[in-house]
Write an enzyme that holds these catalytic residues in place. Structure first.
Site, PDB file in Angstrom:
ATOM      1  N   ARG A 211       0.835  -1.210   0.000  1.00 24.70           N
ATOM      2  CA  ARG A 211       0.000   0.000   0.000  1.00 24.70           C
ATOM      3  C   ARG A 211       0.873   1.265   0.000  1.00 24.70           C
ATOM      4  O   ARG A 211       0.967   1.978  -0.988  1.00 24.70           O
ATOM      5  CB  ARG A 211      -0.946  -0.023   1.206  1.00 24.70           C
ATOM      6  CG  ARG A 211      -2.082   0.980   1.148  1.00 24.70           C
ATOM      7  CD  ARG A 211      -1.682   2.415   1.404  1.00 24.70           C
ATOM      8  NE  ARG A 211      -1.055   2.604   2.728  1.00 24.70           N
ATOM      9  CZ  ARG A 211      -0.512   3.747   3.114  1.00 24.70           C
ATOM     10  NH1 ARG A 211      -0.494   4.798   2.312  1.00 24.70           N
ATOM     11  NH2 ARG A 211       0.070   3.853   4.300  1.00 24.70           N
ATOM     12  N   ASP A 212       1.549   1.540   1.105  1.00 26.21           N
ATOM     13  CA  ASP A 212       2.303   2.800   1.192  1.00 26.21           C
ATOM     14  C   ASP A 212       3.411   2.820   0.151  1.00 26.21           C
ATOM     15  O   ASP A 212       3.709   3.861  -0.442  1.00 26.21           O
ATOM     16  CB  ASP A 212       2.899   2.953   2.601  1.00 26.21           C
ATOM     17  CG  ASP A 212       3.184   4.408   2.956  1.00 26.21           C
ATOM     18  OD1 ASP A 212       3.018   5.272   2.081  1.00 26.21           O
ATOM     19  OD2 ASP A 212       3.568   4.679   4.106  1.00 26.21           O
TER      20      ASP A 212
ATOM     21  N   HIS B  16       5.830   4.577  12.448  1.00 32.87           N
ATOM     22  CA  HIS B  16       5.752   4.484  10.972  1.00 32.87           C
ATOM     23  C   HIS B  16       6.757   5.502  10.434  1.00 32.87           C
ATOM     24  O   HIS B  16       6.458   6.691  10.337  1.00 32.87           O
ATOM     25  CB  HIS B  16       4.311   4.801  10.559  1.00 32.87           C
ATOM     26  CG  HIS B  16       4.060   4.836   9.088  1.00 32.87           C
ATOM     27  ND1 HIS B  16       3.293   3.903   8.430  1.00 32.87           N
ATOM     28  CD2 HIS B  16       4.440   5.715   8.115  1.00 32.87           C
ATOM     29  CE1 HIS B  16       3.205   4.206   7.139  1.00 32.87           C
ATOM     30  NE2 HIS B  16       3.896   5.314   6.920  1.00 32.87           N
TER      31      HIS B  16
ATOM     32  N   HIS C 237       9.350   7.010   7.646  1.00 33.58           N
ATOM     33  CA  HIS C 237       9.912   7.104   6.290  1.00 33.58           C
ATOM     34  C   HIS C 237      11.391   7.444   6.458  1.00 33.58           C
ATOM     35  O   HIS C 237      11.797   8.013   7.483  1.00 33.58           O
ATOM     36  CB  HIS C 237       9.154   8.155   5.477  1.00 33.58           C
ATOM     37  CG  HIS C 237       7.798   7.671   5.040  1.00 33.58           C
ATOM     38  ND1 HIS C 237       7.533   7.242   3.772  1.00 33.58           N
ATOM     39  CD2 HIS C 237       6.645   7.494   5.743  1.00 33.58           C
ATOM     40  CE1 HIS C 237       6.274   6.847   3.695  1.00 33.58           C
ATOM     41  NE2 HIS C 237       5.703   6.987   4.879  1.00 33.58           N
TER      42      HIS C 237
ATOM     43  N   CYS D  71       4.864   9.369  -0.307  1.00 34.01           N
ATOM     44  CA  CYS D  71       3.467   9.758  -0.156  1.00 34.01           C
ATOM     45  C   CYS D  71       3.167  10.744  -1.259  1.00 34.01           C
ATOM     46  O   CYS D  71       3.903  11.710  -1.441  1.00 34.01           O
ATOM     47  CB  CYS D  71       3.206  10.384   1.218  1.00 34.01           C
ATOM     48  SG  CYS D  71       1.514  11.015   1.367  1.00 34.01           S
TER      49      CYS D  71
ATOM     50  N   ASN E 257       9.183   4.148   2.970  1.00 34.70           N
ATOM     51  CA  ASN E 257       9.258   3.724   4.364  1.00 34.70           C
ATOM     52  C   ASN E 257      10.621   3.106   4.595  1.00 34.70           C
ATOM     53  O   ASN E 257      11.287   2.676   3.660  1.00 34.70           O
ATOM     54  CB  ASN E 257       8.206   2.649   4.644  1.00 34.70           C
ATOM     55  CG  ASN E 257       6.798   3.111   4.361  1.00 34.70           C
ATOM     56  OD1 ASN E 257       6.299   2.931   3.275  1.00 34.70           O
ATOM     57  ND2 ASN E 257       6.175   3.717   5.340  1.00 34.70           N
TER      58      ASN E 257
HETATM   59  P1  HMG Z   1     -12.976  14.711  -1.816  1.00 35.62           P
HETATM   60  O1  HMG Z   1     -12.813  15.036  -3.245  1.00 35.62           O
HETATM   61  O2  HMG Z   1     -12.865  15.810  -0.825  1.00 35.62           O
HETATM   62  O3  HMG Z   1     -14.292  13.859  -1.516  1.00 35.62           O
HETATM   63  O4  HMG Z   1     -11.941  13.574  -1.443  1.00 35.62           O
HETATM   64  P2  HMG Z   1     -15.736  13.842  -2.007  1.00 35.62           P
HETATM   65  O5  HMG Z   1     -16.494  13.108  -0.942  1.00 35.62           O
HETATM   66  O6  HMG Z   1     -16.174  15.223  -2.428  1.00 35.62           O
HETATM   67  O7  HMG Z   1     -15.714  12.889  -3.314  1.00 35.62           O
HETATM   68  C1  HMG Z   1     -15.195  13.289  -4.551  1.00 35.62           C
HETATM   69  C2  HMG Z   1     -15.135  12.102  -5.504  1.00 35.62           C
HETATM   70  O8  HMG Z   1     -14.308  11.066  -4.936  1.00 35.62           O
HETATM   71  C3  HMG Z   1     -16.494  11.477  -5.765  1.00 35.62           C
HETATM   72  O9  HMG Z   1     -16.432  10.945  -7.081  1.00 35.62           O
HETATM   73  C4  HMG Z   1     -16.521  10.325  -4.802  1.00 35.62           C
HETATM   74  O10 HMG Z   1     -17.353   9.285  -5.228  1.00 35.62           O
HETATM   75  C5  HMG Z   1     -15.071   9.867  -4.822  1.00 35.62           C
HETATM   76  P3  HMG Z   1     -17.039  11.754  -8.334  1.00 35.62           P
HETATM   77  O11 HMG Z   1     -18.468  12.017  -7.952  1.00 35.62           O
HETATM   78  O12 HMG Z   1     -16.227  13.016  -8.448  1.00 35.62           O
HETATM   79  O13 HMG Z   1     -16.839  10.797  -9.462  1.00 35.62           O
HETATM   80  N1  HMG Z   1     -14.694   9.204  -3.574  1.00 35.62           N
HETATM   81  C6  HMG Z   1     -14.221   7.953  -3.506  1.00 35.62           C
HETATM   82  N2  HMG Z   1     -13.974   7.017  -4.456  1.00 35.62           N
HETATM   83  C7  HMG Z   1     -13.501   5.831  -4.030  1.00 35.62           C
HETATM   84  N3  HMG Z   1     -13.267   5.544  -2.733  1.00 35.62           N
HETATM   85  C8  HMG Z   1     -13.519   6.444  -1.776  1.00 35.62           C
HETATM   86  C9  HMG Z   1     -14.008   7.702  -2.153  1.00 35.62           C
HETATM   87  N4  HMG Z   1     -14.352   8.802  -1.455  1.00 35.62           N
HETATM   88  C10 HMG Z   1     -14.767   9.716  -2.347  1.00 35.62           C
HETATM   89  N5  HMG Z   1     -13.276   6.128  -0.498  1.00 35.62           N
HETATM   90  C11 HMG Z   1     -10.909  11.837  -0.173  1.00 35.62           C
HETATM   91  C12 HMG Z   1     -11.791  13.085  -0.133  1.00 35.62           C
HETATM   92  C13 HMG Z   1     -10.430  11.533   1.217  1.00 35.62           C
HETATM   93  C14 HMG Z   1     -11.741  10.687  -0.711  1.00 35.62           C
HETATM   94  C15 HMG Z   1      -9.738  12.120  -1.134  1.00 35.62           C
HETATM   95  O14 HMG Z   1      -9.085  13.271  -0.673  1.00 35.62           O
HETATM   96  C16 HMG Z   1      -8.771  10.986  -1.225  1.00 35.62           C
HETATM   97  O15 HMG Z   1      -9.089   9.891  -1.683  1.00 35.62           O
HETATM   98  N6  HMG Z   1      -7.524  11.234  -0.836  1.00 35.62           N
HETATM   99  C17 HMG Z   1      -6.474  10.247  -0.946  1.00 35.62           C
HETATM  100  C18 HMG Z   1      -5.540  10.423   0.172  1.00 35.62           C
HETATM  101  C19 HMG Z   1      -4.524   9.304   0.163  1.00 35.62           C
HETATM  102  O16 HMG Z   1      -4.802   8.175  -0.215  1.00 35.62           O
HETATM  103  N7  HMG Z   1      -3.291   9.636   0.587  1.00 35.62           N
HETATM  104  C20 HMG Z   1      -2.265   8.685   0.685  1.00 35.62           C
HETATM  105  C21 HMG Z   1      -2.491   7.746   1.833  1.00 35.62           C
HETATM  106  S1  HMG Z   1      -2.123   8.469   3.420  1.00 35.62           S
HETATM  107  C22 HMG Z   1      -0.457   8.140   3.624  1.00 35.62           C
HETATM  108  O17 HMG Z   1       0.179   7.634   2.749  1.00 35.62           O
HETATM  109  C23 HMG Z   1       0.136   8.456   4.954  1.00 35.62           C
HETATM  110  C24 HMG Z   1       0.427   7.227   5.807  1.00 35.62           C
HETATM  111  O18 HMG Z   1       1.280   6.316   5.125  1.00 35.62           O
HETATM  112  C25 HMG Z   1       1.096   7.654   7.102  1.00 35.62           C
HETATM  113  C26 HMG Z   1       2.278   8.594   6.856  1.00 35.62           C
HETATM  114  O19 HMG Z   1       3.303   8.167   6.328  1.00 35.62           O
HETATM  115  O20 HMG Z   1       2.077   9.747   7.163  1.00 35.62           O
HETATM  116  C27 HMG Z   1      -0.860   6.475   6.155  1.00 35.62           C
HETATM  117 MG    MG Z   2       3.473   6.489   5.057  1.00 36.96          MG
END
Ligand code: HMG
Ligand code: MG
Length: 306
Positions: A19-20, A211, A213, A244, A253
């Site tokens: 995933r990450d 966690h 990086h 990320c 990571n």
């Molecule tokens: P948004 O645009 O604010 O949300 O996104 P929305 O509710 O207005 O929805 C917009 C569109 O997204 C709609 O589709 C929804 O259906 C769709 P449209 O009508 O435009 O066709 N949608 C989704 N589709 C599939 N699955 C869903 C979903 N939710 C909405 N769950 C949202 C808000 C959070 C969804 C968006 O900002 C997003 O997906 N962000 C991705 C963030 C992400 O994945 N970041 C990387 C992971 S975090 C990370 O890596 C950190 C970590 O490793 C720890 C660290 O290292 O810090 C964990």
């Molecule tokens: Mg991460």
């Protein structure tokens, strides 16, 4: 003073590479490659693998195959296969895909929260309430991940109080485990201990994970420093995959092979077969067409080839 005596006897390593790690790859990685990778990691003995992310495919296209991956992996009983779920839409998808654990992911930095999930910290917590309740109602484990707990690419310093506050909110949501994440790899060991000690005071030591990086090459030192204050759960990515998409310049990571090599040397048990992880690292690196980022993995592979 003999610090060795104060280290945990065993630690849980959560493999987050599928995933990450892969979420940051620009080129499409086909589902069958992800499935093969997860299966290899399962065979290596990880108790917990972060295999999927049910986020918007417009935001993170690489994770669009998450359902396919979750449907096809060969699951080992007792292993926890986790999936990221930013909202109820993500939760429903994770439930349908038979995730064992769902991960809500917030931030200790207001600026990063906006960039990563398009809402404020307070809004994210409100959004997570539904997910947390649904997880409990469906008997799933709930994990909370806190990004930028040691520094933020947009706002710089992140106060200890901000970390403690989000840890408290995640605890109130009923999280079984909470990740303290160094998204951009800026932490150093003493800072790590200070943050972890505040997090411990706000939750419980056996429910916290580190966690890290490895952007600035500090991740192993930070893991060691975390163990000194009692943390016994760590995340890592096979072959050091990752980054990320919303933290420019953040590298992967900490590499799993490096963590396992260090744990072996320290006599800290993980239950994971390093040789199988090295093979998995070679497999994914070959697919991606580049040398893996694990120093230990590359050294072990080079030694085998002699
Ligand atoms: P948004 O645009 O604010 O949300 O996104 P929305 O509710 O207005 O929805 C917009 C569109 O997204 C709609 O589709 C929804 O259906 C769709 P449209 O009508 O435009 O066709 N949608 C989704 N589709 C599939 N699955 C869903 C979903 N939710 C909405 N769950 C949202 C808000 C959070 C969804 C968006 O900002 C997003 O997906 N962000 C991705 C963030 C992400 O994945 N970041 C990387 C992971 S975090 C990370 O890596 C950190 C970590 O490793 C720890 C660290 O290292 O810090 C964990
Ligand atoms: Mg991460």
């Amino acid at each position: 003073m003999n610090k060795q005596a104060s280290l945990p006897k065993q630690v849980k390593i959560v493999e987050v590479g599928p995933r990450d790690g892969l979420q940051n790859e620009k080129e499409n990685v086909p589902a069958e490659v992800k499935i093969e990778l997860v299966n290899r990691l399962t065979n290596a003995g990880f108790p917990n693998i972060e295999a999927a992310s049910f986020v918007s495919p417009k935001w993170v296209p690489q994770m669009a195959t998450s359902r396919e991956v979750m449907d096809a992996i060969v699951r080992k009983p007792g292993v926890i296969y986790s999936a990221l779920t930013p909202n109820m839409q993500g939760f429903e998808a994770a439930l349908a895909a038979r995730a064992d654990e769902v991960v809500i992911f917030g931030s200790a930095s207001e600026a990063f929260s906006q960039k990563n999930i398009n809402c404020s910290i307070a809004e994210s917590i409100a959004r997570f309430e539904g997910v947390a309740k649904a997880a409990k109602d469906n008997g799933l484990r709930l994990r909370g991940s806190i990004s930028c707990a040691f520094g933020c690419p947009y706002q710089g310093d992140v106060p200890l109080d901000a970390v403690a506050d989000v840890v408290g909110r995640m605890r109130e949501l009923g999280c079984d485990e909470i990740d303290i994440a160094d998204t951009i790899g800026v932490a150093t060991p003493r800072k790590t201990q200070a943050v972890m000690e505040r997090a411990i005071a706000a939750f419980r030591v056996d429910g916290l994970s580190g966690h890290f990086h490895d952007t600035y090459g500090q991740a192993l030192a930070n893991i060691y420093a975390s163990m000194e204050v009692g943390i016994a759960i760590f995340h890592s990515s096979v072959s050091g995959l990752g980054g990320c998409p919303y933290a420019k310049g953040a590298t992967g990571n900490v590499a799993t092979e490096d963590v396992l090599y260090m744990m072996q040397g320290l006599g800290v048990e993980t239950g994971i077969d390093l040789d199988i992880v090295v093979d998995a690292g070679q497999y994914i690196s070959q697919f991606l067409g580049r040398k893996g980022a694990s120093r230990a993995g590359n050294a072990i592979a080079a030694k085998r080839a002699q």
